[in-house]
Write a protein that holds these residues in place. Structure first.
Motif, short mmCIF file in Angstrom:
data_model
loop_
_atom_site.label_atom_id
_atom_site.label_comp_id
_atom_site.label_asym_id
_atom_site.label_seq_id
_atom_site.Cartn_x
_atom_site.Cartn_y
_atom_site.Cartn_z
N TRP A 62 0.87 -1.18 0.00
CA TRP A 62 0.00 0.00 0.00
C TRP A 62 0.91 1.23 0.00
CZ3 TRP A 62 -1.56 -4.46 2.49
CH2 TRP A 62 -2.82 -4.95 2.13
N HIS A 63 1.55 1.45 -1.11
CA HIS A 63 2.53 2.54 -1.22
C HIS A 63 1.80 3.88 -1.27
CE1 HIS A 63 5.84 4.97 -2.83
NE2 HIS A 63 6.64 4.00 -2.42
N PRO A 64 2.25 4.87 -0.47
CA PRO A 64 1.56 6.17 -0.45
C PRO A 64 1.62 6.89 -1.79
CG PRO A 64 3.63 6.28 0.75
CD PRO A 64 3.38 4.83 0.48
N GLY A 65 2.64 6.61 -2.60
CA GLY A 65 2.70 7.24 -3.92
C GLY A 65 1.52 6.86 -4.78
N ARG A 66 0.98 5.68 -4.56
CA ARG A 66 -0.17 5.20 -5.31
C ARG A 66 -1.48 5.47 -4.59
NH1 ARG A 66 -2.47 0.21 -4.75
NH2 ARG A 66 -0.65 -0.50 -3.58
N CYS A 67 -1.44 5.46 -3.26
CA CYS A 67 -2.68 5.48 -2.48
C CYS A 67 -3.08 6.84 -1.92
CB CYS A 67 -2.57 4.49 -1.30
SG CYS A 67 -2.31 2.77 -1.80
N VAL A 68 -2.12 7.75 -1.76
CA VAL A 68 -2.42 9.04 -1.13
C VAL A 68 -2.24 10.16 -2.14
CG1 VAL A 68 -1.88 10.62 0.76
CG2 VAL A 68 -1.61 8.16 1.10
N PRO A 69 -3.30 10.91 -2.44
CA PRO A 69 -3.16 12.04 -3.38
C PRO A 69 -2.30 13.14 -2.77
CG PRO A 69 -5.32 12.05 -2.34
CD PRO A 69 -4.67 10.77 -1.93
#
Length: 283
Positions: A267-274
């Motif tokens: 759940w990488h933040p680069g993919r999951c967090v705008p």
């Protein structure tokens, strides 16, 4: 006949002390390190590094670069732990180097965790946060640096004391102080995270998926579990159960950090967090 008492601590009957200039009279670990743990550490962190590195460049999530630094530190630490296992578990330099890299690595993971909270606040709305996101980064990264420097100093002094057959109590207390400070500050961070989640509970899942919050929360708890283990281990002293049985290291230091790093990879933040702040109408 020597009047010197026999050294207190663990001596492996199957691994005679080479008696080199850098060898302590006992195995400072409290046991002979397992080669299985050493190799698993190298392999699992290396694979996690590949996954993190690929996503780092794919999503241009440069703010998450500290994870890569932490992974490199973990790999170096477990390489030297493996060397201790196979070449010379009495060697003080092997112990100090592996301890330095394995203890310092989570500081970089913690910095990434602090960054994630800042991202979540910016994406959801700064008015939901108890304190500004930049202040969160400055406060907790600074606290981690101070705590880590104290821990490294304590660990180095323990190695020196054991190699010179001196009482390591003072050095152990220095290490304990660094860990206690780290445990306290991380607990404060968890409190801030909980306060943010409670404040933003009505809108947070409109911005970031629940699965990310779940995995991130588990990673935070695992990292705190690891700090608590180190604190309890040091409080018991060099000859306590936690310090003399590798199973505790494997379950409460190695495993939590590995799982946390992999959770942040899946759940990488680069993919999951705008990155940009979302415009949300509170209803």
């Amino acid at each position: 006949m020597s009047s010197q008492p026999p050294p207190r601590g663990y001596i492996d009957p199957n691994f005679p002390n080479p008696g080199g200039p850098d060898d302590a009279s006992i195995i400072i670990y409290g046991y002979t390190p397992s080669i299985v743990v050493g190799v698993l550490g190298c392999v699992l962190f290396f694979l996690a590094g590949i996954l993190h590195g690929w996503q780092l460049f794919k999503y241009r999530a440069w703010y998450f670069s500290t994870v890569m630094v932490g992974i490199i530190f973990e790999i170096v630490g477990y390489i030297f732990r493996s060397l201790s296992s196979q070449l010379d578990p009495y060697r003080v330099t092997f112990f100090v180097i592996q301890y330095f890299f394995i203890v310092v690595a989570p500081v970089f993971f913690a910095a990434a965790i602090y960054t994630i909270l800042s991202l979540l606040i910016n994406a959801t709305g700064r008015h939901y946060a108890p304190i500004p996101p930049k202040l969160i980064l400055w406060i907790f990264i600074s606290c981690d640096v101070v705590a880590t420097v104290v821990q490294i100093l304590g660990a180095a002094l323990i190695g020196v004391a054991e190699s010179n057959r001196k009482d390591p109590t003072t050095a152990n207390n220095i290490l304990l102080a660094g860990l206690a400070f780290q445990a306290f500050t991380f607990l404060v961070f968890i409190g801030l995270f909980v306060a943010f989640v409670w404040s933003a509970r009505g809108v947070m899942f409109k911005v970031v998926r629940k699965s990310f919050y779940t995995s991130f929360s588990i990673a935070v708890v695992l990292m705190y579990l690891r700090v608590c283990f180190r604190l309890a281990e040091t409080a018991q002293g060099l000859y306590g159960d936690l310090n003399t049985h590798e199973v505790y290291f494997g379950c409460l230091e190695f495993a939590p950090v590995v799982v946390a790093v992999w959770l942040l990879a899946v759940w990488h933040p680069g993919r999951c967090v705008p990155r940009a702040r979302a415009v949300i109408e509170d209803i």
